[in-house]
Design an enzyme around this catalytic site. Structure first.
Site, PDB file in Angstrom:
ATOM      1  N   LYS A 222     -27.396-147.198  58.650  1.00 47.18           N
ATOM      2  CA  LYS A 222     -26.165-148.003  58.714  1.00 47.18           C
ATOM      3  C   LYS A 222     -26.361-149.226  59.613  1.00 47.18           C
ATOM      4  CE  LYS A 222     -23.583-144.605  60.376  1.00 47.18           C
ATOM      5  NZ  LYS A 222     -24.500-143.461  60.482  1.00 47.18           N
TER       6      LYS A 222
ATOM      7  N   ARG B  80     -14.915-141.743  61.741  1.00 52.93           N
ATOM      8  CA  ARG B  80     -15.717-140.524  61.652  1.00 52.93           C
ATOM      9  C   ARG B  80     -14.841-139.289  61.476  1.00 52.93           C
ATOM     10  NH1 ARG B  80     -20.396-142.717  64.740  1.00 52.93           N
ATOM     11  NH2 ARG B  80     -22.083-141.227  64.831  1.00 52.93           N
TER      12      ARG B  80
ATOM     13  N   ARG C  20     -37.554-142.834  66.145  1.00 55.71           N
ATOM     14  CA  ARG C  20     -36.893-144.141  66.198  1.00 55.71           C
ATOM     15  C   ARG C  20     -36.896-144.774  67.587  1.00 55.71           C
ATOM     16  NH1 ARG C  20     -30.713-144.586  64.068  1.00 55.71           N
ATOM     17  NH2 ARG C  20     -30.169-143.256  65.819  1.00 55.71           N
TER      18      ARG C  20
ATOM     19  N   ARG D  91     -32.946-143.814  72.119  1.00 58.53           N
ATOM     20  CA  ARG D  91     -31.615-143.336  72.467  1.00 58.53           C
ATOM     21  C   ARG D  91     -31.683-141.939  73.073  1.00 58.53           C
ATOM     22  NH1 ARG D  91     -27.618-144.594  67.507  1.00 58.53           N
ATOM     23  NH2 ARG D  91     -26.851-142.573  68.223  1.00 58.53           N
TER      24      ARG D  91
END
Ligand code: AMP
Length: 215
Positions: free
Chosen positions: A13, A87, A126, A161
């Site tokens: 996204k 969400r 990531r 993250r």
């Protein structure tokens, strides 16, 4: 044009939102980015949500609806991309009310479809450029040896993250299936849902999204 990018964590996204910001002058409204910013800058709200986010749970509807409300009052440019919001069904209803109150409408909901196995390997590998947010992957797109970002050209810190680990990811996926995936039916019933295969090359996904927006 106002759109929602809907999909589980790691569906791409954020990456697709960046393309839309560059290509269509749209404004990316990522509640995850806003919350991470609050966490990093140590605001009272940021401190309150830090542990919840690190565990991979959802923060309260009131907090994220408040964040979005503030942004909708600002400049609209080419329209808003809601990334990671709504969400929950409560957030979806709140968004509809907020848009109606400002005379805006939702033009499309893009559901980015990916399978769970792909999500785990994408997320645990990531990292992002600390300067421009470009996304890297240990396997498919490693961080350059000289640490100069291929997108912005800056020698940057590359960040992982806190919630991009297997334990938090399990919780994030569970939260997605329990609380967010009902939105697929909700927007389908409203006639606003468009599915896009999120597993292809980034440019192919970008083209599929463009087809929906330019229809
Ligand atoms: P994201 O960057 O969208 O993956 O969001 C990171 C984390 O921020 C999530 O795991 C939640 O803890 C929190 N968060 C972001 N957006 C929302 C939202 N719309 N509702 C509740 N929590 C959210």
């Amino acid at each position: 044009m106002n759109i929602i990018l809907l999909g589980p964590p790691g569906a791409g996204k954020g990456t697709q939102a960046r393309f839309l910001v560059e290509g269509r002058n749209m404004i990316q409204l990522s509640t995850g980015d806003m919350l991470r910013e609050a966490k990093t800058s140590g605001t009272e709200m940021g401190l309150r949500v830090a542990a919840i986010m690190d565990r991979g749970e959802l923060v309260t509807d009131e907090i994220v609806i408040g964040l979005i409300r503030e942004k909708l009052e600002g400049d609209k440019q080419g329209g808003f991309i809601f990334d990671g919001f709504p969400r929950t069904l409560k957030q979806a209803d709140a968004l509809a009310a907020l848009l109606a109150a400002t005379g805006e409408r939702l033009d499309a909901v893009i559901e980015m479809q990916v399978d769970d196995a792909a999500l785990v390997s994408r997320i645990t590998a990531r990292s992002t450029c600390g300067h421009c947010g470009e996304v890297y992957n240990d396997v498919t797109k490693p961080i350059p040896a000289d640490h100069i970002c291929t997108s912005c050209g800056v020698k940057a810190d590359f960040k992982r993250r806190a919630d991009d680990n297997e334990d938090s990811l399990k919780t994030r996926l569970m939260e997605y299936y329990k609380k967010t995936s009902p939105l697929i039916g909700y927007y389908y019933a409203k006639g606003q849902l468009h599915g896009v295969d999120g597993l292809g090359e980034m440019s192919a996904v970008e083209a599929d999204i463009a087809k929906v927006l330019d229809r």
